[in-house]
Design a protein around this motif. Sequence first.
Motif, PDB file in Angstrom:
ATOM      1  N   THR A  38      52.658  40.106  48.775  1.00  0.00           N
ATOM      2  CA  THR A  38      53.368  41.395  48.455  1.00  0.00           C
ATOM      3  C   THR A  38      53.253  41.396  47.224  1.00  0.00           C
ATOM      4  O   THR A  38      53.064  41.326  46.197  1.00  0.00           O
ATOM      5  CB  THR A  38      54.714  40.985  48.977  1.00  0.00           C
ATOM      6  N   PHE A  39      53.447  43.033  46.281  1.00  0.00           N
ATOM      7  CA  PHE A  39      54.150  42.842  44.946  1.00  0.00           C
ATOM      8  C   PHE A  39      55.352  44.050  44.724  1.00  0.00           C
ATOM      9  O   PHE A  39      55.094  45.300  45.669  1.00  0.00           O
ATOM     10  CB  PHE A  39      52.724  44.182  44.771  1.00  0.00           C
ATOM     11  N   THR A  43      54.420  45.528  50.842  1.00  0.00           N
ATOM     12  CA  THR A  43      53.657  44.242  51.564  1.00  0.00           C
ATOM     13  C   THR A  43      52.176  44.596  51.537  1.00  0.00           C
ATOM     14  O   THR A  43      51.934  45.336  52.570  1.00  0.00           O
ATOM     15  CB  THR A  43      53.709  43.900  52.980  1.00  0.00           C
ATOM     16  N   ALA A  44      51.018  43.906  50.218  1.00  0.00           N
ATOM     17  CA  ALA A  44      49.634  44.670  50.520  1.00  0.00           C
ATOM     18  C   ALA A  44      49.061  44.016  50.736  1.00  0.00           C
ATOM     19  O   ALA A  44      48.484  45.000  52.015  1.00  0.00           O
ATOM     20  CB  ALA A  44      48.959  44.201  48.604  1.00  0.00           C
ATOM     21  N   THR A  70      42.019  43.574  48.111  1.00  0.00           N
ATOM     22  CA  THR A  70      43.209  42.615  47.755  1.00  0.00           C
ATOM     23  C   THR A  70      43.457  41.028  48.503  1.00  0.00           C
ATOM     24  O   THR A  70      42.823  40.016  48.083  1.00  0.00           O
ATOM     25  CB  THR A  70      45.140  43.347  48.254  1.00  0.00           C
ATOM     26  N   LEU A  71      42.765  41.592  49.472  1.00  0.00           N
ATOM     27  CA  LEU A  71      42.617  40.126  50.872  1.00  0.00           C
ATOM     28  C   LEU A  71      41.573  39.450  49.400  1.00  0.00           C
ATOM     29  O   LEU A  71      41.119  38.870  49.893  1.00  0.00           O
ATOM     30  CB  LEU A  71      41.945  41.235  52.057  1.00  0.00           C
ATOM     31  N   PHE A  72      40.287  40.441  49.990  1.00  0.00           N
ATOM     32  CA  PHE A  72      38.955  39.472  48.971  1.00  0.00           C
ATOM     33  C   PHE A  72      39.703  39.110  48.071  1.00  0.00           C
ATOM     34  O   PHE A  72      39.479  37.497  47.838  1.00  0.00           O
ATOM     35  CB  PHE A  72      38.613  40.712  48.448  1.00  0.00           C
ATOM     36  N   ASN A  73      40.237  39.589  47.257  1.00  0.00           N
ATOM     37  CA  ASN A  73      41.397  38.901  45.482  1.00  0.00           C
ATOM     38  C   ASN A  73      41.449  37.017  46.188  1.00  0.00           C
ATOM     39  O   ASN A  73      41.516  36.479  45.516  1.00  0.00           O
ATOM     40  CB  ASN A  73      41.588  39.163  44.654  1.00  0.00           C
ATOM     41  N   ARG A  80      46.568  35.027  43.833  1.00  0.00           N
ATOM     42  CA  ARG A  80      47.911  33.742  44.658  1.00  0.00           C
ATOM     43  C   ARG A  80      48.327  34.330  45.747  1.00  0.00           C
ATOM     44  O   ARG A  80      48.977  35.856  45.356  1.00  0.00           O
ATOM     45  CB  ARG A  80      48.684  33.276  43.879  1.00  0.00           C
ATOM     46  N   VAL A  81      48.319  33.564  47.140  1.00  0.00           N
ATOM     47  CA  VAL A  81      48.889  34.095  48.001  1.00  0.00           C
ATOM     48  C   VAL A  81      50.873  34.139  48.008  1.00  0.00           C
ATOM     49  O   VAL A  81      50.914  33.690  46.935  1.00  0.00           O
ATOM     50  CB  VAL A  81      48.401  33.483  49.181  1.00  0.00           C
TER      51      VAL A  81
END
Length: 295
Positions: A38-39, A43-44, A70-73, A80-81
């Motif tokens: 989340t940012f 929720t990304a 974002t999922l790739f990152n 960081r998750v």
Amino acid sequence: MSSEASAAQAADRMAGVEPVPGVPKPDPILKATGVRRTFGGLTAVDVEHLEVQRGTITALIGPNGAGKSTLFNLLTGFDRVDAGEWSFEGRRLNGLGGHRVARQGMVRTFQLTKALTRLTVLDNMLLAAPGQVGERFLGALYPPAWRRQEAVQRERAMDLLRRFKLDAKKDDLAGSLSGGQRKLLEMARSLMVNPSMVMLDEPMAGVNPALVQSLLGHITALRDEGMTVLFVEHDMDVIMGISDWIVVLAQGQVIAEGRPEDIRSDERVIDAYLGTQHDEPGRGGEAARDAEEEA
């Protein structure tokens, strides 16, 4: 092995896999569960479960802002998750930085290429070679060791540059390459670590149409050589043409998975891209026409 035979093998691996979000795969190389980012209040990424089948080309698609990059990152250690865990080849990757993830055999490229523009093309390749003896203090004090290793790495780098038709550019600064050539360089550089999985973030973005077919050929060749490919792309012709399996993200969640023919007609995918009021029989378009006629 021919590309046709490899594609057939990939199809065989996925035979019988139900096209539903989060479905288990016969031989997954990557598993992710409960991955959330989340940012602020946004929720990304909120992926309940995702598996990537070994030896296939899997496309990750979705509207702009769906959370693909974002999922790739997250999976590759560049972000960081907030929650969740994932594993690659059975090894847990949570908390590992990008360089350590790459050493495990999972490498990625970027939508905006990360070539070191003031180094030559060849030096960009050599920089990616793992386990360099000369980078360690004691190893650097013994030139014969690192010189032998560097000679081997240089030959491997040149083999890859020839494969990607960049060998004539080996002494040019990477900053002088075209956008498409930088994409090729980044893909070639990723192979210096002998990965088992390559993740490509929009490999066709900003590429001259003349180079698109070359890039597509290189992607399918990776699968033909036994590697797993996960890529983000927006060109639906490309996606439907080379993918063995497609995963669809919308608002950070996996809303659909399946073979190209499954995804092409999936109502959830059509709604995600076009909105729920897109024009189709019995829905918004017809209603709008009726309203006009009544007016």
